[in-house]
Design an enzyme around this catalytic site. Sequence first.
Site, PDB file in Angstrom:
ATOM      1  N   HIS A 110     -10.474  -5.086  -3.672  1.00  0.00           N
ATOM      2  CA  HIS A 110      -8.797  -4.848  -3.420  1.00  0.00           C
ATOM      3  C   HIS A 110      -9.275  -6.016  -2.374  1.00  0.00           C
ATOM      4  CE1 HIS A 110      -9.996  -1.367  -2.372  1.00  0.00           C
ATOM      5  NE2 HIS A 110      -8.905  -0.902  -1.507  1.00  0.00           N
TER       6      HIS A 110
ATOM      7  N   HIS B  91      -6.871  -5.978   2.027  1.00  0.00           N
ATOM      8  CA  HIS B  91      -5.874  -5.299   2.920  1.00  0.00           C
ATOM      9  C   HIS B  91      -5.107  -6.187   3.426  1.00  0.00           C
ATOM     10  CE1 HIS B  91      -6.807  -1.161   2.197  1.00  0.00           C
ATOM     11  NE2 HIS B  91      -8.261  -1.636   1.194  1.00  0.00           N
TER      12      HIS B  91
ATOM     13  N   ASN C  16     -12.796  -2.903   2.196  1.00  0.00           N
ATOM     14  CA  ASN C  16     -13.542  -1.771   2.133  1.00  0.00           C
ATOM     15  C   ASN C  16     -14.705  -2.002   0.897  1.00  0.00           C
ATOM     16  OD1 ASN C  16     -12.716  -0.468   4.872  1.00  0.00           O
ATOM     17  ND2 ASN C  16     -10.941  -0.117   3.437  1.00  0.00           N
TER      18      ASN C  16
ATOM     19  N   SER D 148     -12.188   4.061  -1.266  1.00  0.00           N
ATOM     20  CA  SER D 148     -12.148   4.725  -1.898  1.00  0.00           C
ATOM     21  C   SER D 148     -11.517   4.383  -3.460  1.00  0.00           C
ATOM     22  CB  SER D 148     -10.602   5.792  -1.300  1.00  0.00           C
ATOM     23  OG  SER D 148      -8.646   4.997  -1.310  1.00  0.00           O
ATOM     24  N   VAL D 149     -10.857   2.739  -3.639  1.00  0.00           N
ATOM     25  CA  VAL D 149     -10.495   2.679  -4.878  1.00  0.00           C
ATOM     26  C   VAL D 149     -11.656   1.708  -5.560  1.00  0.00           C
ATOM     27  CG1 VAL D 149      -8.585   1.904  -6.653  1.00  0.00           C
ATOM     28  CG2 VAL D 149      -8.258   3.357  -4.727  1.00  0.00           C
TER      29      VAL D 149
ATOM     30  N   ASP E   8       1.015  -1.521  -0.005  1.00  0.00           N
ATOM     31  CA  ASP E   8      -0.051   0.193   0.440  1.00  0.00           C
ATOM     32  C   ASP E   8       0.766   1.132   0.066  1.00  0.00           C
ATOM     33  OD1 ASP E   8      -3.315   0.019   1.026  1.00  0.00           O
ATOM     34  OD2 ASP E   8      -1.684   2.425   1.188  1.00  0.00           O
TER      35      ASP E   8
HETATM   36  P1  5GP Z   1      -9.496   1.576   0.096  1.00  0.00           P
HETATM   37  O1  5GP Z   1      -9.980   3.071   0.873  1.00  0.00           O
HETATM   38  O2  5GP Z   1     -10.170   1.642  -1.758  1.00  0.00           O
HETATM   39  O3  5GP Z   1     -10.077   0.108   1.035  1.00  0.00           O
HETATM   40  O4  5GP Z   1      -8.327   1.112  -0.010  1.00  0.00           O
HETATM   41  C1  5GP Z   1      -7.532   1.871  -1.069  1.00  0.00           C
HETATM   42  C2  5GP Z   1      -5.847   2.159  -0.835  1.00  0.00           C
HETATM   43  O5  5GP Z   1      -5.433   1.765  -1.423  1.00  0.00           O
HETATM   44  C3  5GP Z   1      -5.129   2.734   0.469  1.00  0.00           C
HETATM   45  O6  5GP Z   1      -4.980   2.108   1.283  1.00  0.00           O
HETATM   46  C4  5GP Z   1      -4.753   3.598  -0.585  1.00  0.00           C
HETATM   47  O7  5GP Z   1      -3.422   4.291  -0.518  1.00  0.00           O
HETATM   48  C5  5GP Z   1      -4.091   2.722  -1.595  1.00  0.00           C
HETATM   49  N1  5GP Z   1      -3.807   3.152  -2.520  1.00  0.00           N
HETATM   50  C6  5GP Z   1      -3.589   4.390  -3.436  1.00  0.00           C
HETATM   51  N2  5GP Z   1      -3.842   4.522  -4.584  1.00  0.00           N
HETATM   52  C7  5GP Z   1      -2.673   3.474  -4.874  1.00  0.00           C
HETATM   53  C8  5GP Z   1      -1.709   3.730  -5.043  1.00  0.00           C
HETATM   54  O8  5GP Z   1      -1.606   4.265  -6.450  1.00  0.00           O
HETATM   55  N3  5GP Z   1      -0.558   2.805  -5.479  1.00  0.00           N
HETATM   56  C9  5GP Z   1      -0.430   1.883  -4.341  1.00  0.00           C
HETATM   57  N4  5GP Z   1       0.075   0.465  -4.328  1.00  0.00           N
HETATM   58  N5  5GP Z   1      -1.734   1.556  -3.084  1.00  0.00           N
HETATM   59  C10 5GP Z   1      -3.156   2.818  -3.470  1.00  0.00           C
END
Ligand code: 5GP
Length: 114
Positions: free
Chosen positions: A100, A102, A87, A95-96, A31
């Site tokens: 995925h 974690h 999430n 957020s993405v 991450d």
């Molecule tokens: P979410 O909030 O969607 O569960 O998790 C998205 C995760 O992707 C976050 O922990 C964030 O730090 C990570 N993330 C966002 N952009 C990038 C990126 O460009 N590269 C990597 N390796 N992680 C990312």
Amino acid sequence: MSEKSIFTKIMEGEIPGDIQYEDDDCIVLKDISPQAPVHLLIIPRKPLVRIAEMSEADQPLIGKLLWIAKQMAAQFELEEGFRIVINNGPFGGESVPHLHVHLLGKRPLKWPPG
Ligand code: 5GP
């Protein structure tokens, strides 16, 4: 067709990512903003958006992601414990919009989450 996610761009080499493992089904990235000393993302190559949009046919793929998370937990020596998080949606902290898993470890993690 919807826009490529940041994770698909990393898989396709368009932007850099710290890839720890990959196979035909998924990749594992460090991450970019780690919330624990070990914070990995297990990401399917298939651009599934989120759990709420998975289909019945995706069950083996989701199982595979958890299997790889377990293998990574061993590889990163998380014998003292770890947490697996998915999430989903705005209230879930997503957020993405590319599914995925974690994997967090190497520090005690509190419960309940914030
Ligand atoms: P979410 O909030 O969607 O569960 O998790 C998205 C995760 O992707 C976050 O922990 C964030 O730090 C990570 N993330 C966002 N952009 C990038 C990126 O460009 N590269 C990597 N390796 N992680 C990312």
